[in-house]
Design a protein around this motif. Structure first.
Motif, short mmCIF file in Angstrom:
data_model
loop_
_atom_site.label_atom_id
_atom_site.label_comp_id
_atom_site.label_asym_id
_atom_site.label_seq_id
_atom_site.Cartn_x
_atom_site.Cartn_y
_atom_site.Cartn_z
N TYR A 561 0.84 -1.20 0.00
CA TYR A 561 0.00 0.00 0.00
C TYR A 561 0.88 1.25 0.00
N GLU A 623 -0.27 -4.95 4.54
CA GLU A 623 -1.59 -4.93 5.18
C GLU A 623 -2.15 -3.52 5.19
N LYS A 624 -3.44 -3.39 4.88
CA LYS A 624 -4.06 -2.07 4.78
C LYS A 624 -4.07 -1.34 6.12
N ASP A 625 -4.39 -2.06 7.23
CA ASP A 625 -4.44 -1.42 8.55
C ASP A 625 -3.07 -0.88 8.95
N SER A 628 -2.29 2.18 6.93
CA SER A 628 -3.05 3.33 7.42
C SER A 628 -2.41 3.91 8.68
N LEU A 671 -5.31 6.04 0.78
CA LEU A 671 -4.43 4.93 0.47
C LEU A 671 -4.71 4.44 -0.96
N MET A 673 -3.64 1.03 -3.85
CA MET A 673 -2.93 -0.18 -4.28
C MET A 673 -3.59 -0.79 -5.52
#
Length: 705
Positions: A561, A623-625, A628, A671, A673
């Motif tokens: 990301y 990982e997105k979290d 972020s 974000l 991707m």
């Protein structure tokens, strides 16, 4: 009668006698000896043809099998999307590439449909993933047909249109620990070289060809007859042995012999039959190459199988020639050698400069005519000798004048010109080179560049020189060189030209270099003006778009990301209105410095316009979290840095004073991707998030949903 006529009559008599002896001798032994010799010759020839084709292929198959057992390669085939596994697998491929004869490899994986390739010149070192395989692409049909066929390995000759190469490909099924096929690996031979070594060794009266079980031509000295892509084209389009042997009955006989050979337990069994080939009766011999699933066919002219006549002619010729030699030597001495020896003695004296002498008429017939012609030639040489010396002196003077003109041109041309030998040592340098090095000419000649430059520079120059010497081609290259006198760095455009001998070998190189330092500086200045903000020296909107496009492509490929932040300064306008745009510009420069200090080297901050800034964060997390969280940490760091007071020098009532001015930043973050999202959508999403941050009371951070 002249000497030539006497010799011809004498040789004719010997030839008649010789022919009678050969005829009588060959009648006694020809039938039995030729029969036994034919069997030996055919077996030797067919085994020789087999070895030429089989040995180099089996060596490569052995290496490929070793490579197929590499754990790292199997793991890469199962999951080459994993960067670590892919790199380890590529290391194995590169290690084995150097063991292959062609110094090339390929690896095609069933799961990912990826096709990796590298060649002997390492052209694909930066991008060994050559292309993606597809069942819909007929050019890729070989891959799926080979897996469906299930043979441990196959030999196929075809042209890879994606890579632009035609080779003899060796395919080996790559299997996992459960013996399941997971891909195909292998290497290739250069087709022309392999044909030359296997079937293009021209032997008079002998023709070689290799076919597979369906009689498709696999190897033939005429590459137009080879059945390329025999794994992937329909049978009716194959080029078969019927293109060479036209008789259908003989083709059927060959098919029957092929089946017999294939089912024989005895190794190296050979089958033979007589056929009509090129209008002549010839012997066809055939052997089954079990290792390749091919048949080696050798067609031998019947005349090649006749041993006795050749042997008898040789034996009798030796005896007859020995007798004839004794007789001819006596006659030769009397009629030729003695007169020629006398004439040769006179010629040797002339060779040493004794032109003024009496030359008698020697011998008779042609020898006498020869001595007369030599006497006339000597008189002609004497007459023209003085004229020739005059012309040589005249042309020598002209050549010296030409050399002086060329030297004057080289010394006055506005370029740095020098010549080096094949050991990279100077043999000539014009005045510009002498001035640049700051040494007299005699201290430059016979030395290489290590005597004048640092190690890195000398190695760079030597590498470029050797490339021209070894390849024999003209090369144009830019070189950055530091002057050894004043340490001033200059950029040169150097043109290296090889100088050839008459036999085509390189004996020296001539280099002409032009100083392009100012041009390169101007180009850099133009580039900077086009890509950077003149006030803050940050990337402008154009450069931001380029980097964002690259970041989104890498993010999609690597599944990392990234993030884009849109910043708008709060309370900036009052500073401009009160103290003027100059103070506002000073504050923007300081804002750019504070934002830059919060970022990594791989990130980008750009002045988007006015008091708006855009920050690009790359490779945050898989990982997105986590991505972020990382983006929020950076955004908070920037927000805290910008809310600290700015100390500015301002002019008020004609008096300069220092003031403290506070601003804040409203930050919108998004974000990215997904490859389906456009650059415009990413920027718009961050911009909307920034306006929501303003609506939330400013000096805040808002993430797009």
């Amino acid at each position: 009668m002249k000497l030539k006529s006497k010799i011809l009559l004498f040789l004719a008599a010997i030839f008649l006698l010789f022919s009678m002896i050969v005829w009588l001798y060959s009648m006694l032994l020809s039938e039995r000896t030729n029969e036994e010799w034919g069997k030996i010759y055919v077996k030797s020839q067919i085994n020789f043809d087999k070895s030429r084709a089989l040995l180099p292929i089996m060596r490569e198959i052995t290496v490929i099998k070793q490579m197929s057992r590499e754990h790292a390669l199997i793991q890469m085939a199962l999951n080459d999307e994993n960067a670590t596994l892919r790199e380890k697998g590529l290391e194995v491929l590169e290690r084995y590439r150097l063991k292959f004869q062609d110094k090339s490899y390929f690896a095609a994986f069933l799961k990912s449909q990826n096709y990796y390739y590298n060649n002997s010149t390492n052209d694909y070192a930066q991008n060994r993933l050559a292309y993606k395989l597809s069942k819909e692409n007929k050019e890729h049909r070989w891959f799926y047909d080979a897996i469906l066929l299930g043979d441990e390995y196959q030999i196929n000759i075809n042209r890879d249109t994606m890579l632009g190469v035609t080779k003899v490909w060796i395919n080996l099924l790559l299997k996992d620990n459960n013996n399941q096929t997971i891909g195909i690996i292998g290497t290739g031979f250069d087709l022309k070289k392999f044909l030359k070594e296997s079937v293009d060794l021209k032997q008079e009266g002998i023709y070689n060809v290799f076919i597979n079980k369906s009689m498709s031509i696999q190897l033939e000295r005429d590459s137009e007859l080879i059945d390329y892509s025999s794994l992937s084209v329909p049978y009716e389009k194959h080029k078969t042995l019927s293109l060479i042997i036209k008789n259908d009955e003989e083709i059927q006989k060959i098919k029957e012999e092929m089946l017999k050979l294939e089912h024989l337990d005895k190794e190296n069994s050979i089958s033979t039959l007589w056929i009509e080939y090129k209008g002549k009766k010839q012997l066809l011999s055939m052997i089954y190459l079990k290792e390749l699933g091919w048949y080696g066919i050798t067609i031998i002219n019947a005349k090649k199988l006749i041993l006795l006549n050749n042997f008898s002619v040789f034996l009798v010729f030796c005896i007859a020639f020995l007798i004839a030699l004794v007789v001819i030597s006596i006659i030769y001495n009397r009629l030729l050698l003695n007169p020629i020896t006398r004439l040769k003695k006179i010629m040797r004296e002339v060779e040493h400069g004794k032109y003024e002498q009496h030359i008698p008429i020697i011998g008779s017939g042609e020898i006498a005519e020869l001595s007369k012609q030599f006497k006339s030639m000597l008189e002609f040489v004497i007459r023209n000798n003085s004229e020739l010396e005059s012309k040589i002196e005249e042309r020598t003077a002209i050549l010296k004048e030409s050399q002086q003109e060329i030297s004057s041109i080289l010394e006055n041309v506005d370029a740095f010109i020098h010549i080096k030998d094949v050991n990279c040592k100077y043999t000539y340098a014009n005045k510009n080179v002498i001035h640049f090095l700051g040494l007299p000419l005699d201290e430059i000649l016979t030395k290489d560049d290590t005597a004048f430059f640092d190690e890195n520079t000398a190695n760079m120059i030597r590498k470029n020189d050797l490339h021209v010497i070894e390849k024999g081609i003209k090369v144009e290259v830019e070189e950055t060189i530091t002057n050894p006198l004043n340490n001033e760095t200059k950029v040169f455009l150097s043109i290296r030209t090889p100088l050839f001998r008459k036999d085509g070998s390189v004996y020296a190189i001539c280099t002409t270099s032009s100083d392009i330092t100012q041009r390169k500086l101007a180009e850099k200045k133009i580039h900077d003006l086009a890509s950077y903000d003149t006030l803050t020296q940050l990337p402008n909107r154009r450069l931001l778009m380029e980097r964002l496009e690259q970041a989104m492509t890498l993010s999609y490929r690597n599944k990392f990301y990234g993030a884009v932040m849109f910043l708008d300064l709060d309370n900036f306008k009052p500073l401009n209105d009160t103290y003027g745009h100059d103070r506002g510009d000073n504050l923007l420069v300081e804002v750019a410095a504070r934002i830059s200090s919060c970022l990594r080297d791989i990130d980008t901050v750009s002045r988007y316009g006015g008091d708006e800034f855009v920050v690009l964060l790359c490779e945050l997390s898989l990982e997105k979290d986590e991505a972020s969280k990382s983006a929020r940490v950076v955004a908070e760091k920037i927000r805290v840095s910008l809310e600290k007071p700015f100390i500015l020098n301002v002019l008020s009532e004609n008096e300069e004073k220092r003031i403290e001015h506070k601003i804040t930043a409203s930050i919108g973050v998004t974000l990215f991707m997904d490859n389906d999202v456009t650059i415009e959508n990413v920027l718009k999403s961050a911009d909307i998030a920034m306006y929501k941050a303003k609506e939330s009371g400013r000096n805040t951070i808002h993430f797009s949903s």
